[in-house]
Write a protein that holds these residues in place. Structure first.
Motif, PDB file in Angstrom:
ATOM      1  N   LEU A  73       0.930  -1.050   0.160  1.00  0.00           N
ATOM      2  CA  LEU A  73      -0.044   0.047  -0.020  1.00  0.00           C
ATOM      3  C   LEU A  73       0.881   1.357   0.051  1.00  0.00           C
ATOM      4  N   GLY A  74       1.902   1.195   0.725  1.00  0.00           N
ATOM      5  CA  GLY A  74       2.901   2.180   0.985  1.00  0.00           C
ATOM      6  C   GLY A  74       3.614   2.612  -0.609  1.00  0.00           C
ATOM      7  N   ILE A  75       4.004   1.657  -1.055  1.00  0.00           N
ATOM      8  CA  ILE A  75       4.652   1.947  -2.516  1.00  0.00           C
ATOM      9  C   ILE A  75       3.606   2.365  -3.499  1.00  0.00           C
ATOM     10  N   THR A  76       2.344   2.040  -3.306  1.00  0.00           N
ATOM     11  CA  THR A  76       1.338   2.603  -4.255  1.00  0.00           C
ATOM     12  C   THR A  76       1.032   4.082  -4.088  1.00  0.00           C
ATOM     13  N   LEU A  77       1.034   4.336  -2.646  1.00  0.00           N
ATOM     14  CA  LEU A  77       0.818   5.705  -2.455  1.00  0.00           C
ATOM     15  C   LEU A  77       1.892   6.636  -2.960  1.00  0.00           C
ATOM     16  N   TRP A  78       3.275   6.101  -2.760  1.00  0.00           N
ATOM     17  CA  TRP A  78       4.485   6.869  -3.077  1.00  0.00           C
ATOM     18  C   TRP A  78       4.417   7.079  -4.398  1.00  0.00           C
ATOM     19  N   THR A  79       4.157   5.868  -5.214  1.00  0.00           N
ATOM     20  CA  THR A  79       4.154   5.842  -6.768  1.00  0.00           C
ATOM     21  C   THR A  79       3.240   6.806  -7.330  1.00  0.00           C
ATOM     22  N   CYS A  80       2.061   6.767  -6.665  1.00  0.00           N
ATOM     23  CA  CYS A  80       0.963   7.802  -7.118  1.00  0.00           C
ATOM     24  C   CYS A  80       1.365   9.262  -6.907  1.00  0.00           C
ATOM     25  N   LEU A  81       1.938   9.538  -5.776  1.00  0.00           N
ATOM     26  CA  LEU A  81       2.200  11.011  -5.409  1.00  0.00           C
ATOM     27  C   LEU A  81       3.269  11.740  -6.016  1.00  0.00           C
TER      28      LEU A  81
END
Lengths: 288, 382
Positions: A73-81
């Protein structure tokens, strides 16, 4: 031309209108609302050993107490931002240029900016490996002029970021350019006449009229990025993985639809937040 | 008014006729053949097997039908089983590759012909590939190591697992395998590590003996082996997301060695995706796992006898040679029944054993275990 008041519409015509609208509404309810409700129900009622399905948050507790899932979930948010930030940095100047520039060069730039829209992401992914991958074209060019090789972003979290930025440029530019349509040439010329410098012009005249389209870009691209699958699948690292590939793997390889639905629900909650942001931005714009 | 009414009713009848299920029966001498395989297999049948078979058997022809995927072909098998119960024509004679255990109860009901008793060429089949008497293994593929002979001379290439691990550690960054769930080449590399961790005894793993405790006990040592080599892999422990991407990295000379499917590697060399200097080698202490495609003949098909002729035909030296040369596959027959020049050319990759690994719950346990235990435990920037 003004719309006729509703009361003038004859009853039979009102029925026709409702019937016409019913098709997309029913389709939406069937293909979108129903799967959401069904998925949510399954995620909230985990199957017990005896086959019963009591209401429980067990699946969500499992997700949020599992460091592996949280890292995903963290990498998803990081990638999106990161992708969103890069998109805005690249696309706002591009949109401004396309709004105000004239001539042949602007046409070429516009064609280039729209080009990614016509490239399927799987083609893009393999082209990326050819160009930015190890011993790819970038390395060959650097090598030709005696420079060291780059550390390839392929199979690192930066791989999907670069791919997603390129893939999302057309949509972002289109939305921003359409938002810039609200900036009238007269306003810009008037500000110039009183001696506004480019930066002041951008800050006081252009940006206030752009906010809505920036908000639309933020919500639209975030929704698209959250749902991205092919680029993180092909270009990203094995671990942590973005939610899209993670969900697919949980569902298909681990044959655990309950957990996959839980992951989907959590992803959905984040997307709803950006969806609401979009609705508010549009509503505010209507109010003006 | 009358004219319009006529028009409407006539139109309705015409539409109804189009929608009516069309009753037709299989044509005499035309084998209804289905596949669920990839396009390259359908192409191979269209361009190689069908013309050769039709030339050799005047009056017979093959109706090649792409069932799309496994689910599409299962539906045809279900229909054939139902047709058997009602003694009607299933309009299907031959499945290019199928598991006779599916659909459930079909084999017991006699849907598939016992090919061991019916084929004159059955004795040529490689005994290692036979799983049941009801399906004929006619092409196979196995995972092996593909490497760059310009960087690693064929004489120095590792031929046992221990040598391979030593080589990987001595040449950091020169080896990569793909995530085990994203393609069989990496998947079978991981399975080979599991075999290595458990005394190289493939018989320890069967479809029925899976329990979470047993999996934990047998898989954990394999994760240790894989974690041990992880820092020496490409980019300090990167894993490609598919067979093709690994082949691409080898083709771009970014790595020296990869595990690869035999057919993919041979086809890659033939088409120039991989350079001519690519070498192929199989481990000698225990080969990487692989798989065979097995054809079945339906017992209630209208052209059963012709279909049996076809099943015999694919085992001939001519077709088996074409499978090696044109398809890049492994022969289904023993290597003794392959043309001598081919046998010599491919002697390095002829397996002495063809280990297999069961799917089912094992597949999920391996995928999940690898993602949780092997994939994350590396500091990529170290």
């Amino acid at each position: 031309m003004t719309a006729r008041p509703v009361s003038w519409v004859q009853p039979s015509r009102r029925l026709t209108g409702l019937l016409l609208v019913a098709v997309p509404v029913l389709l939406f309810a069937w293909m979108t609302i129903w799967p959401i409700l069904s998925g949510l129900t399954t995620a909230l009622t985990p199957q017990q050993a005896d086959g019963s399905r009591p209401l429980s948050f067990d699946n969500f507790v499992t997700f949020f107490s599992d460091p592996y899932s949280l890292a995903n979930l963290g990498i998803t948010l990081w990638t999106c931002l990161i992708t969103l930030g890069l998109l805005l940095v690249i696309c706002i100047p591009l949109a401004l240029y396309l709004r105000f520039a004239q001539g042949r060069l602007a046409t070429y730039v516009q064609t280039m900016a729209m080009f990614p829209m016509f490239v399927p992401s799987i083609i893009l992914a393999f082209a990326f490996i050819r160009v930015l991958g190890p011993n790819g074209m970038a390395d060959l060019l650097l090598n030709a002029v005696g420079l060291p090789k780059i550390r390839s972003p392929y199979l690192t979290p930066w791989g999907p970021v670069i791919g997603l930025v390129w893939d999302n440029i057309p949509l972002t530019v289109l939305i921003l350019v359409s938002g810039l349509g609200a900036v009238s040439n007269q306003a810009v010329e008037a500000a110039r006449d009183v001696g506004a410098k480019p930066l002041a012009l951008f800050w006081h005249i252009i940006l206030p009229r752009m906010w809505t389209s920036v908000a639309v870009v933020v919500s639209f691209t975030m929704l698209g990025l959250f749902a991205s699958f092919t680029l993180p699948y092909v270009l990203g690292p094995a671990s942590p993985e973005m939610m899209g590939p993670f969900m697919q793997r949980t569902f298909r390889d681990l044959r655990n639809p309950e957990m996959a639905l839980t992951q989907a629900t959590i992803t959905m909650v984040f997307c709803i937040a950006f969806g609401l942001f979009y609705v508010r931005a549009v509503a505010r714009n209507r109010g003006n | 008014m009358k004219r319009r009414a006529f028009l409407i009713s006539a139109g309705g009848v015409a539409a109804g006729m189009v929608l009516l299920p069309r009753v037709s029966s299989a044509a005499e001498g035309k084998i209804d053949w289905y596949t669920s395989s990839d396009t390259n297999i359908l192409d191979f049948w269209t361009n190689v097997i069908a013309p050769k078979f039709e030339a050799a058997n005047p009056g017979l022809s093959i109706n090649l039908i792409d069932a799309g995927d496994g689910a599409g072909q299962d539906a045809i098998a279900d229909r054939a089983l139902a047709a058997m119960q009602t003694s009607t024509d299933p309009q299907a004679d031959y499945f290019e590759t199928a598991d006779p255990l599916s659909p459930k109860g079909a084999m017991e009901a006699g849907l598939y012909v016992n090919l061991k008793e019916s084929l004159s060429n059955w004795s040529k089949v490689n005994p290692l590939a036979i799983e049941t008497d009801f399906a004929v293994p006619y092409r196979g593929s196995q995972v092996l190591l593909a490497y760059d002979t310009t960087k690693l001379p064929a004489a120095d290439v590792p031929k046992t697992w221990d040598d391979l691990v030593t080589w990987i550690k001595a040449n950091p960054g020169q080896f990569i395998y793909n995530r085990p769930d994203k393609g069989g080449s990496g998947g079978n590399f991981v399975r080979r590590a599991i075999h290595e961790a458990n005394g190289r005894d493939p018989s320890l793993f069967t479809l029925d003996n899976f329990t979470p405790e047993y999996a934990e006990k047998t898989l954990a040592p394999a994760w240790e082996i894989l974690n041990d080599i992880a820092p020496s892999l490409f980019d300090n422990g990167a894993y490609t997301s598919g067979n093709t991407q690994s082949v691409q990295l080898l083709g771009q000379s970014a790595v020296t060695m990869i595990p690869a499917w035999s057919d993919q590697a041979l086809q890659g060399i033939a088409t120039g995706v991989l350079p001519e200097t690519t070498g192929l080698v199989q481990l000698t202490d225990l080969a990487f796992s692989g798989g065979f495609s097995r054809g079945v003949v339906l017992s209630n098909g209208a052209n059963k006898d012709a279909a049996l002729k076809l099943a015999d035909f694919v085992l001939t030296e001519e077709i088996q040679g074409a499978i090696i040369v044109e398809l890049g596959g492994f022969p289904g027959v023993s290597w003794d029944n392959v043309a001598e020049d081919l046998r010599n050319k491919y002697k390095d990759i002829v397996p002495s054993s063809i280990p297999t690994f069961p799917g089912g719950d094992w597949g999920s346990a391996i995928s999940d275990g690898w993602y949780r235990n092997v994939a994350p435990n590396v500091d990529r920037n170290a």
